[in-house]
Design a protein around this motif. Structure first.
Motif, mmCIF file in Angstrom:
data_model
loop_
_atom_site.group_PDB
_atom_site.id
_atom_site.type_symbol
_atom_site.label_atom_id
_atom_site.label_comp_id
_atom_site.label_asym_id
_atom_site.label_seq_id
_atom_site.Cartn_x
_atom_site.Cartn_y
_atom_site.Cartn_z
ATOM 1 N N VAL A 163 10.448 -89.756 69.574
ATOM 2 C CA VAL A 163 11.085 -89.881 68.257
ATOM 3 C C VAL A 163 10.049 -90.225 67.192
ATOM 4 N N ILE A 179 17.822 -83.825 63.433
ATOM 5 C CA ILE A 179 17.814 -85.257 63.768
ATOM 6 C C ILE A 179 19.120 -85.913 63.341
ATOM 7 N N LEU A 180 19.585 -85.566 62.146
ATOM 8 C CA LEU A 180 20.840 -86.140 61.646
ATOM 9 C C LEU A 180 22.018 -85.735 62.535
ATOM 10 N N GLN A 192 21.804 -87.637 65.725
ATOM 11 C CA GLN A 192 22.147 -89.040 65.477
ATOM 12 C C GLN A 192 23.666 -89.224 65.414
ATOM 13 N N ALA A 229 21.530 -97.766 61.500
ATOM 14 C CA ALA A 229 21.827 -96.353 61.717
ATOM 15 C C ALA A 229 22.441 -95.728 60.469
ATOM 16 N N ALA A 250 20.814 -92.834 58.115
ATOM 17 C CA ALA A 250 21.539 -91.595 57.817
ATOM 18 C C ALA A 250 21.529 -91.312 56.313
ATOM 19 N N GLU A 290 18.140 -90.033 55.399
ATOM 20 C CA GLU A 290 17.981 -88.653 55.870
ATOM 21 C C GLU A 290 18.723 -87.670 54.967
#
Length: 235
Positions: A62, A95-96, A99, A211, A215, A218
């Motif tokens: 990561v 990645i989003l 996640q 988290a 987000a 991102e």
């Protein structure tokens, strides 16, 4: 228009520099845990039937991915490269999505996670009465944990220690109200299994907050990169 584009370009560069820096810190921390003696002691205390470095290896991956994306974003913004910006956008979007998927799976399998945690700690409880080198490493960590969180044993209290109880006697000694008698000694009634669960529950809100914040960052990165991508294409 040029002023807006320039402002957006350097905002994108600054954002991705921070993104790259976060990836560097994650990678450095994961590598330290992977190679250092103290880090190995942290992750080697679990169940020997599983690879204790799986989580560390995932963090290394990561961190490396975030570093690469941050580099692409920085170079794409400064050089006004649509190709780099598009690669950054696709990578960050993936990645989003991962996640969000991980969050959904985590919520769906919460009971399964609790079961795995209970089984893992129950297996570790058996090591408290063992005499192997692996068991001794866990016992050192448990003694320190007992002193810090005022608990004794993992599953069944002081009896988990078996014949090794004299080694843990000092860390189990209780002088307050939450005490019970064991082999003539006053020890903590609260098991460390309960303390570990309480610790996880208290900190889960922090994990959720981090988290959620990640987000948001991102999504901002996706918006910045796509707006700059479109502006470069319109020139």
């Amino acid at each position: 228009m040029a002023g807006v584009s320039s402002c957006l370009k350097y905002s994108m560069f600054f954002f991705n520099f921070l993104f790259w820096l976060c990836g560097t810190l994650i990678l450095a921390l994961a590598i330290w845990v992977r190679v250092s003696k103290d880090g190995k002691e942290i992750v080697m205390s679990g169940d020997s039937s599983t690879n204790p470095f799986i989580a560390v290896n995932i963090l290394i991956a990561v961190g490396a991915i975030i570093m690469v994306l941050g580099f692409l974003g920085c170079c794409g913004a400064v050089k006004e490269s649509r190709c780099m910006l598009l690669l950054f956008f696709i990578g960050l979007l993936l990645i989003l999505i991962l996640q969000v998927a991980a969050g959904i799976l985590g919520a769906a399998f919460k009971s399964e996670s609790n079961r795995i945690l209970n089984e893992t700690l129950s297996e570790n409880a058996k090591l408290l009465a063992d005499t192997t080198n692996e068991a001794k490493e866990l016992q050192k960590a448990m003694i320190a944990f007992q002193k810090e969180f005022k608990c004794c044993g993992l599953k069944d209290g002081a009896s988990d220690w078996g014949n090794n109880f004299p080694n843990a006697e000092e860390s189990c000694q209780c002088a307050g109200s939450d005490c019970e008698s064991y082999n003539g000694f006053s020890v903590y009634r609260t098991t460390c299994l309960s303390s570990i669960k309480d610790l996880i529950e208290k900190n889960i809100i922090i994990v959720i907050g981090v988290a959620f914040g990640l987000a948001v960052v991102e999504i901002l990165g996706l918006v910045f990169s796509m707006v700059l991508y479109c502006q470069i294409g319109s020139k």
